[in-house]
Design an enzyme around this catalytic site. Structure first.
Site, PDB file in Angstrom:
ATOM      1  N   GLU A   1      -6.354  -9.565   0.775  1.00 20.04           N
ATOM      2  CA  GLU A   1      -6.055 -10.668   1.692  1.00 20.04           C
ATOM      3  C   GLU A   1      -7.232 -11.022   2.586  1.00 20.04           C
ATOM      4  O   GLU A   1      -7.332 -12.143   3.070  1.00 20.04           O
ATOM      5  CB  GLU A   1      -4.835 -10.312   2.551  1.00 20.04           C
ATOM      6  CG  GLU A   1      -5.117  -9.485   3.821  1.00 20.04           C
ATOM      7  CD  GLU A   1      -5.720  -8.115   3.535  1.00 20.04           C
ATOM      8  OE1 GLU A   1      -5.545  -7.620   2.410  1.00 20.04           O
ATOM      9  OE2 GLU A   1      -6.375  -7.546   4.435  1.00 20.04           O
TER      10      GLU A   1
ATOM     11  N   LYS B   1       0.842  -1.207   0.000  1.00 17.95           N
ATOM     12  CA  LYS B   1       0.000   0.000   0.000  1.00 17.95           C
ATOM     13  C   LYS B   1       0.872   1.250   0.000  1.00 17.95           C
ATOM     14  O   LYS B   1       2.006   1.216   0.480  1.00 17.95           O
ATOM     15  CB  LYS B   1      -0.867   0.019   1.267  1.00 17.95           C
ATOM     16  CG  LYS B   1      -1.990  -0.990   1.284  1.00 17.95           C
ATOM     17  CD  LYS B   1      -2.809  -0.861   2.556  1.00 17.95           C
ATOM     18  CE  LYS B   1      -3.951  -1.862   2.584  1.00 17.95           C
ATOM     19  NZ  LYS B   1      -4.988  -1.623   1.576  1.00 17.95           N
TER      20      LYS B   1
ATOM     21  N   ASP C   1      -2.928  -7.628  -1.715  1.00 16.79           N
ATOM     22  CA  ASP C   1      -3.663  -6.701  -0.840  1.00 16.79           C
ATOM     23  C   ASP C   1      -5.135  -7.102  -0.699  1.00 16.79           C
ATOM     24  O   ASP C   1      -5.845  -6.565   0.144  1.00 16.79           O
ATOM     25  CB  ASP C   1      -3.543  -5.272  -1.391  1.00 16.79           C
ATOM     26  CG  ASP C   1      -3.880  -4.220  -0.345  1.00 16.79           C
ATOM     27  OD1 ASP C   1      -4.016  -4.582   0.845  1.00 16.79           O
ATOM     28  OD2 ASP C   1      -4.003  -3.042  -0.718  1.00 16.79           O
TER      29      ASP C   1
ATOM     30  N   ARG D   1     -10.426 -11.481   1.993  1.00 18.22           N
ATOM     31  CA  ARG D   1     -11.272 -12.554   1.455  1.00 18.22           C
ATOM     32  C   ARG D   1     -10.557 -13.901   1.541  1.00 18.22           C
ATOM     33  O   ARG D   1     -11.198 -14.948   1.604  1.00 18.22           O
ATOM     34  CB  ARG D   1     -11.687 -12.209   0.020  1.00 18.22           C
ATOM     35  CG  ARG D   1     -10.537 -12.026  -0.923  1.00 18.22           C
ATOM     36  CD  ARG D   1     -10.913 -11.250  -2.175  1.00 18.22           C
ATOM     37  NE  ARG D   1     -10.965  -9.809  -1.951  1.00 18.22           N
ATOM     38  CZ  ARG D   1     -11.277  -8.914  -2.883  1.00 18.22           C
ATOM     39  NH1 ARG D   1     -11.558  -9.309  -4.114  1.00 18.22           N
ATOM     40  NH2 ARG D   1     -11.299  -7.628  -2.594  1.00 18.22           N
TER      41      ARG D   1
HETATM   42  N1  BES Z   1      -8.187  -3.706   4.404  1.00 18.48           N
HETATM   43  C1  BES Z   1      -8.319  -3.337   3.050  1.00 18.48           C
HETATM   44  C2  BES Z   1      -9.602  -2.568   2.771  1.00 18.48           C
HETATM   45  C3  BES Z   1      -9.614  -1.133   3.240  1.00 18.48           C
HETATM   46  C4  BES Z   1      -8.828  -0.184   2.642  1.00 18.48           C
HETATM   47  C5  BES Z   1     -10.467  -0.758   4.241  1.00 18.48           C
HETATM   48  C6  BES Z   1      -8.882   1.128   3.062  1.00 18.48           C
HETATM   49  C7  BES Z   1     -10.539   0.553   4.649  1.00 18.48           C
HETATM   50  C8  BES Z   1      -9.718   1.494   4.060  1.00 18.48           C
HETATM   51  C9  BES Z   1      -8.328  -4.574   2.160  1.00 18.48           C
HETATM   52  O1  BES Z   1      -7.534  -5.617   2.588  1.00 18.48           O
HETATM   53  C10 BES Z   1      -7.785  -4.126   0.847  1.00 18.48           C
HETATM   54  O2  BES Z   1      -6.654  -3.777   0.788  1.00 18.48           O
HETATM   55  N2  BES Z   1      -8.632  -4.172  -0.181  1.00 18.48           N
HETATM   56  C11 BES Z   1      -8.248  -3.740  -1.470  1.00 18.48           C
HETATM   57  C12 BES Z   1      -8.798  -4.720  -2.455  1.00 18.48           C
HETATM   58  C13 BES Z   1      -8.257  -4.543  -3.846  1.00 18.48           C
HETATM   59  C14 BES Z   1      -6.803  -4.918  -3.899  1.00 18.48           C
HETATM   60  C15 BES Z   1      -9.058  -5.391  -4.787  1.00 18.48           C
HETATM   61  C16 BES Z   1      -8.811  -2.344  -1.710  1.00 18.48           C
HETATM   62  O3  BES Z   1      -9.928  -2.072  -1.238  1.00 18.48           O
HETATM   63  O4  BES Z   1      -8.120  -1.531  -2.290  1.00 18.48           O
HETATM   64 ZN    ZN Z   2      -7.228  -5.741   4.598  1.00 18.66          ZN
HETATM   65 MN    MN Z   3      -5.526  -5.438   1.918  1.00 20.61          MN
END
Ligand code: BES
Ligand code: ZN
Ligand code: MN
Length: 528
Positions: free
Chosen positions: A346, A274, A344, A348
């Site tokens: 992860e 990230k 990222d 699911r």
């Molecule tokens: N934990 C994050 C989701 C998240 C991001 C929650 C920011 C609150 C604020 C999750 O693990 C994630 O990184 N999801 C990605 C999925 C994508 C790679 C398909 C996302 O939402 O960007």
């Molecule tokens: Zn996450």
């Molecule tokens: Mn993530």
């Protein structure tokens, strides 16, 4: 802080000694009779002079008003007196006492909070008042060198008929304890809330009534074949934990509700790392897990007649030399293979193995709770959590629980067409689709692992914590979950009591409804 519920007439409010008397004033107060008591007179004067209006959350404070035993009087508008406006009013008033515009030596230890001026006070109103107080009283201090100054040692909730609202008051108390626990663990930074420490917090709950806890480690999880959970954990030197909680409130044979909470104690994104900005907030990526712990805490207080299982797959998502790489394929506990196109995504991955594990409980319903997608935060903001379900009754029940608990959610669709992007040439399913509809495609992924039971998914990415100056966990959706479970307990009971009643639909549901893909059948057709 302790709470007390008392029947107090408006006249009695004036003679009670306290640091602060908080009076909720509705837009149409009943209190301006011809023989008004001092509080009613003050309210009438303040409104007449234009210095105060009873719009929800409006405040007027004064010091030692004549005729009152209280040191400080806070009038707060309660609007139409709905539970929602009571929450808003109590929050405004308590926050003003905590860090408002008074001298720095004022500390409102004993607070008298009066709902006596409101026209209609029922259980939900009392519950809302208690919850708002609990929320305002919570102060994070675990990783500060000085403990937070305890505010509000004793709060008396004054109403005109205590007996009438006693149940709501007590529900609020139990729920407040659960919400405080959820907030506390969610707020702790990842080095103070590792998977092992989180498991320790769960273990502590076994001391409470009707709760049992079992903790699985890497060996047990490997034996179960949880390849997706293991894949996420393998880039971290913190060992994973798989937490299994049980609340046994009903007969052994009664099918439980299973709650599954995402427990990523820190989400760096892994190799698909990230950006640095706001990455600290990924310590909140275990808010789903925290909400499960909080719900169990509340269950132990409220003791509903229902069986509940809590499952928490807990690990860090880190990018070290052992970390999974984009394109890697792993085998989940269900047997389905997954191509990890983005490390990222992860959440699911850890959830899908927990969902498969849930099958062994033959549940009446499974609800997973996860800070799953940034896309859900974009779609619904911080007001409503995302709700997904292939079961109409379950969706309705959760939606209703959200409304009654003021912990709102909103249903999003699960059309099969949304799963198109999860197709891949190299495994049964990919862990990401495109950017479009990201919250839904994530839910579609989870749905593949939920064909054997009635299932719902709550995406709490936007609602579980606040950013900015008020950065911190909200404790959501503990209130929603508890209201849902209390409702289910009641339904189960009334079904059992009436001999004509059929067994609950969900409890005897066949393995899969035609609409939902079978976990076994799907991979082959997809790969074709
Ligand atoms: N934990 C994050 C989701 C998240 C991001 C929650 C920011 C609150 C604020 C999750 O693990 C994630 O990184 N999801 C990605 C999925 C994508 C790679 C398909 C996302 O939402 O960007
Ligand atoms: Zn996450
Ligand atoms: Mn993530």
């Amino acid at each position: 802080m302790d709470f007390e519920l008392k029947t107090l007439t408006r006249a009695r409010l004036c003679t009670e000694k306290c640091d602060a008397l908080v009076v909720l004033v509705p837009l149409a107060p009943q209190m301006m009779g011809s023989h008004a008591d001092p509080v009613s007179e003050l309210v009438a004067l303040a409104i007449k002079s234009g210095d105060f209006e009873a719009k929800a959350g409006k405040l007027l404070s004064s010091y030692r008003p004549a005729g009152l035993a209280a040191t400080r009087l806070v009038l707060v508008g309660a609007g139409d007196g709905s539970a929602k406006n009571i929450r808003l009013a109590v929050t405004a008033a308590m926050n003003s006492l905590k860090n408002g515009n008074h001298g720095s030596h004022f500390n409102a230890k004993r607070v008298l909070l009066s709902l006596s001026a409101l026209n209609e006070v029922d259980a939900p109103h009392a519950s809302a008042a208690v919850l708002a107080c609990g929320d305002a009283a919570y102060a994070y201090s675990t990783t500060k060198s000085k403990a937070a100054v305890a505010s509000f040692e004793h709060v008396v909730l004054a109403v005109t008929d205590a007996a009438k609202v006693k149940a709501g008051f007590e529900k609020g108390l139990g729920l407040a304890k659960g919400i405080a626990l959820a907030k506390e663990w969610a707020n702790r930074p990842s080095n103070h809330a590792t998977p092992t420490l989180l498991a320790g917090a769960a273990k502590e709950l076994h001391k409470l009534a009707r709760i049992k806890v079992e903790i699985l480690g890497p060996k047990e999880v490997a034996k179960l074949g949880m390849g997706a959970l293991m894949a996420v954990a393998q880039g971290s030197s913190e060992p994973l934990r798989f937490i299994v909680l049980r609340y046994d409130g009903a007969a052994k044979a009664a099918a439980p509700v299973v709650l599954v909470g995402k427990g990523i104690t820190f989400d760096t994104g892994g190799i698909s790392i990230k950006p640095a900005a706001e990455m600290d907030e990924m310590k909140f990526d275990m808010c789903g897990a925290a909400s499960v712990l909080g719900t169990f805490r509340a269950l132990a207080e409220l003791k509903p007649q229902i069986n509940v299982v809590g499952l928490i797959p807990a690990c860090e998502n880190m990018p070290d030399g052992h970390a999974i790489k984009p394109g890697d394929v792993v085998t989940s506990m269900s047997g389905q293979t997954i191509e990890i196109l983005n490390t990222d995504a992860e959440g699911r991955l850890v959830l899908c193995d927990a969902l498969t594990y849930a099958e062994r409980f033959k549940p009446q319903a499974v609800v997973d709770i996860a800070t799953l997608t940034g896309a859900c935060m974009i779609a619904l903001g911080g007001v409503r959590s995302g709700l997904f379900s292939s079961d109409e009754d379950l969706a309705k029940a959760l939606m209703a629980a959200g409304e009654s608990s003021l912990d709102l959610c909103w249903r999003l669709p699960l059309d099969d067409d949304y799963a198109e992007g999860l197709k891949t040439n190299f495994a049964d399913v990919a862990n990401v689709a495109g950017r479009a509809g990201g919250a839904i495609t994530a839910a579609k992924f989870l749905q593949r692992f939920s064909s054997k039971f009635s299932w719902a998914h709550l995406d709490i990415a936007g609602t579980a914590w606040k950013s900015g100056a008020a950065k911190g966990a909200t404790g959501r959706p503990v209130a929603l979950l508890v209201d849902y479970l209390l409702g289910q307990a009641q339904l189960n009971n009334s079904a059992a009591a009436s001999p004509a009643a059929k067994p609950r639909k969900a409890a005897v549901k066949p393995a899969a409804s035609p609409k939902r893909p079978s976990a076994k059948a799907l991979p082959k057709t997809r790969a074709a």
